[in-house]
Design an enzyme around this catalytic site. Structure first.
Site, mmCIF file in Angstrom:
data_model
loop_
_atom_site.group_PDB
_atom_site.id
_atom_site.type_symbol
_atom_site.label_atom_id
_atom_site.label_comp_id
_atom_site.label_asym_id
_atom_site.label_seq_id
_atom_site.Cartn_x
_atom_site.Cartn_y
_atom_site.Cartn_z
ATOM 1 N N ARG A 98 0.721 -1.335 0.039
ATOM 2 C CA ARG A 98 -0.010 -0.038 -0.125
ATOM 3 C C ARG A 98 0.880 1.308 -0.064
ATOM 4 O O ARG A 98 0.520 2.292 -0.697
ATOM 5 C CB ARG A 98 -0.833 0.031 1.136
ATOM 6 C CG ARG A 98 -2.092 -0.927 0.821
ATOM 7 C CD ARG A 98 -3.380 -0.682 1.629
ATOM 8 N NE ARG A 98 -4.412 -1.561 1.242
ATOM 9 C CZ ARG A 98 -5.082 -2.273 2.034
ATOM 10 N NH1 ARG A 98 -4.907 -2.455 3.522
ATOM 11 N NH2 ARG A 98 -5.990 -2.792 1.698
ATOM 12 N N LYS B 298 -20.504 -15.562 -0.227
ATOM 13 C CA LYS B 298 -21.971 -15.489 0.031
ATOM 14 C C LYS B 298 -22.223 -14.710 -1.371
ATOM 15 O O LYS B 298 -22.105 -13.674 -1.800
ATOM 16 C CB LYS B 298 -22.269 -14.781 1.256
ATOM 17 C CG LYS B 298 -21.666 -15.331 2.349
ATOM 18 C CD LYS B 298 -22.494 -14.745 3.403
ATOM 19 C CE LYS B 298 -21.930 -15.060 4.849
ATOM 20 N NZ LYS B 298 -22.152 -13.603 5.499
ATOM 21 N N GLY C 273 -9.598 -8.397 -1.804
ATOM 22 C CA GLY C 273 -8.332 -9.072 -1.119
ATOM 23 C C GLY C 273 -8.074 -10.464 -1.578
ATOM 24 O O GLY C 273 -6.678 -10.883 -2.198
HETATM 25 P P1 AMP Z 1 -15.461 -13.549 -0.222
HETATM 26 O O1 AMP Z 1 -14.605 -12.627 0.805
HETATM 27 O O2 AMP Z 1 -16.964 -13.252 -0.395
HETATM 28 O O3 AMP Z 1 -14.792 -13.349 -1.502
HETATM 29 O O4 AMP Z 1 -15.234 -14.950 -0.036
HETATM 30 C C1 AMP Z 1 -13.690 -15.555 -0.044
HETATM 31 C C2 AMP Z 1 -13.852 -16.756 0.683
HETATM 32 O O5 AMP Z 1 -15.038 -17.663 0.196
HETATM 33 C C3 AMP Z 1 -12.634 -17.372 0.941
HETATM 34 O O6 AMP Z 1 -12.322 -17.534 2.019
HETATM 35 C C4 AMP Z 1 -12.796 -18.975 0.295
HETATM 36 O O7 AMP Z 1 -12.465 -19.922 1.009
HETATM 37 C C5 AMP Z 1 -14.332 -18.857 0.516
HETATM 38 N N1 AMP Z 1 -15.068 -19.930 -0.498
HETATM 39 C C6 AMP Z 1 -14.823 -19.814 -2.057
HETATM 40 N N2 AMP Z 1 -15.445 -20.893 -2.550
HETATM 41 C C7 AMP Z 1 -15.873 -21.616 -1.522
HETATM 42 C C8 AMP Z 1 -16.700 -22.949 -1.400
HETATM 43 N N3 AMP Z 1 -16.968 -23.640 -2.467
HETATM 44 N N4 AMP Z 1 -17.275 -23.460 -0.176
HETATM 45 C C9 AMP Z 1 -16.830 -22.714 0.923
HETATM 46 N N5 AMP Z 1 -16.010 -21.534 0.817
HETATM 47 C C10 AMP Z 1 -15.569 -20.897 -0.121
#
Ligand code: AMP
Length: 403
Positions: free
Chosen positions: A36, A204, A359
């Protein structure tokens, strides 16, 4: 860009308050990752070379309105001093003020010579910063003539140092990093070269509903991977075993699929999967091929090889690519292949404009060793998501227009 730029300001001999994003990871007073700081160097050097008396301010962590030595910016001043010395002549050093407002800050800012800089202590040591308190904003503004915001990562927050301060300085402009972020993201959202492809992944659906809905009005193709995909697959009637599904979002997922159809947006979901019985490093990965059903005791943790091919083919044809969120649990090596292969596919499309934000996807392109082949890596996770949602960022809105 319609906003005033640091390049439009007569910097010479003027005091410039530059809001930067020095929210870096610290470990016992050591800067563990200076990305950063490096990202902000072009603006800092530009200001110093043009004779500004530069006052730098940032937040670090969440000290909740109280001084906390663990979140002091002092180690950042030391790192900045080392980085600047390599670039600019010795003597043009970085001072550090143990508070961001008050008598000492005013005195130190007042004594700055042309081409010198001063880093103020963590803005969030004062609760007034996040409250966008007017008196506090005025105190910050009193330190300088002009305001420059180079902290894209904080531009979605209406705080004293991102919004309030602009009411009390002569002019407010975007820094070079802020400009670059707005140019890349702005062009993708307003005049993307077609075909325009967005790739969304992560945990999510609920976090990304607004992004999906806004992107559906702009893209030609939308790819969904990660845990999010299982809510859509279940909504389509596919059996997903014990994959992560947001049951309360199934209706919404169906609506989104309908909207995509009505708008003739190609909507791609995984066709095969890497599954396991739990999210752990020692869980045994198994492949579930296209057409097979995910067993009820297993969960989808990465996209499978056929999906990688399907997504890569689409990626190779796109002229603009926006990617946010991993395709699987990429923190665990057995479930990281899909995300890394998507990263490589994006990098291999050298003719496209590729923008990666958030990130996890940023770490994925770095870990895959392809970061230098991505057109733009956004420095602001939350801010870039809000931009993709079509929201106006308060820290950008507050800057003066070029006119
Ligand atoms: P986000 O912060 O919403 O971008 O989510 C990122 C997180 O989603 C990461 O820590 C991944 O490990 C998790 N993730 C991605 N794919 C899966 C999956 N199929 N099942 C469970 N967690 C997941």
């Amino acid at each position: 860009m319609s906003k005033l730029s640091i390049r439009d300001l007569p910097l010479n001999d003027h005091r410039v308050f530059m809001r930067v994003d020095f929210n870096v990871p610290l470990d016992e007073g050591r800067v563990m990752d200076d990305t950063r700081i490096r990202e902000t160097m072009p603006s800092i050097e530009y200001a110093l070379r043009h004779g500004a008396r530069l006052i730098l301010a940032s937040h670090l962590g969440r000290p909740k309105g109280k001084p906390n030595p663990k979140m002091s910016l002092k180690p950042v001043a030391e790192r900045l001093r080392m980085m600047l010395d390599r670039e600019l002549a010795p003597g043009e050093n970085v001072g550090f003020c143990p508070d961001c407002v008050g008598v000492e800050a005013e005195e130190m800012a007042g004594k700055l010579e042309k081409g010198q800089s001063l880093l103020l202590e963590n803005l969030r040591f004062h609760a007034e910063e996040e409250a966008n308190d007017e008196k506090f904003a005025k105190q910050l503004a009193n330190l300088a003539d002009y305001y420059v915001n180079d902290a894209f990562g904080a531009a979605h927050r209406a705080h004293a140092s991102t919004v309030g301060i602009t009411n009390f300085v002569e002019r407010s402009a975007a820094g070079l990093l802020m400009e670059k972020e707005l140019e890349y993201l702005g062009r993708a959202m307003e005049h993307p070269e077609k075909p325009f492809l967005a790739i969304l992944g992560g945990a999510k659906v609920s976090d990304k509903i607004a992004v999906i809905q806004n992107l559906l009005t702009k893209v030609d193709t939308l790819i969904i991977g990660g845990a999010m995909a299982y809510t859509f697959l279940k909504a389509q009637g596919t059996q997903v075993g014990k994959s992560r599904v947001e049951e309360d979002k199934l209706d919404l997922a169906r609506e989104i699929l309908e909207q995509a159809k009505a708008r003739q947006v190609k909507f791609l979901l995984p066709v095969d999967h890497i599954v396991a019985d739990r999210i752990e490093g020692n869980a045994k990965p198994q492949a579930v091929s296209a057409g097979q059903v995910i067993p009820s005791n297993l969960m989808g943790l990465d996209i499978g090889p056929a999906t990688v091919d399907l997504f890569s083919e689409e990626i190779s044809r796109a002229a603009t690519i926006v990617w946010n969120g991993p395709m699987g649990v990429f923190e665990i090596p057995s479930f990281a292949k899909g995300t890394f292969k998507v990263a490589r596919a994006v990098a291999e499309n050298a003719g496209s404009t590729s923008i990666v934000g958030g990130g996890d996807s940023v770490s994925a392109v770095t870990a895959a060793g392809v970061a230098d082949r991505i057109s733009h890596i956004s420095t602001g996770g939350g801010a870039s998501l809000e931009f993709l949602e079509g929201k106006k960022l308060p820290g950008v809105e507050a800057l003066n227009s070029k006119r």
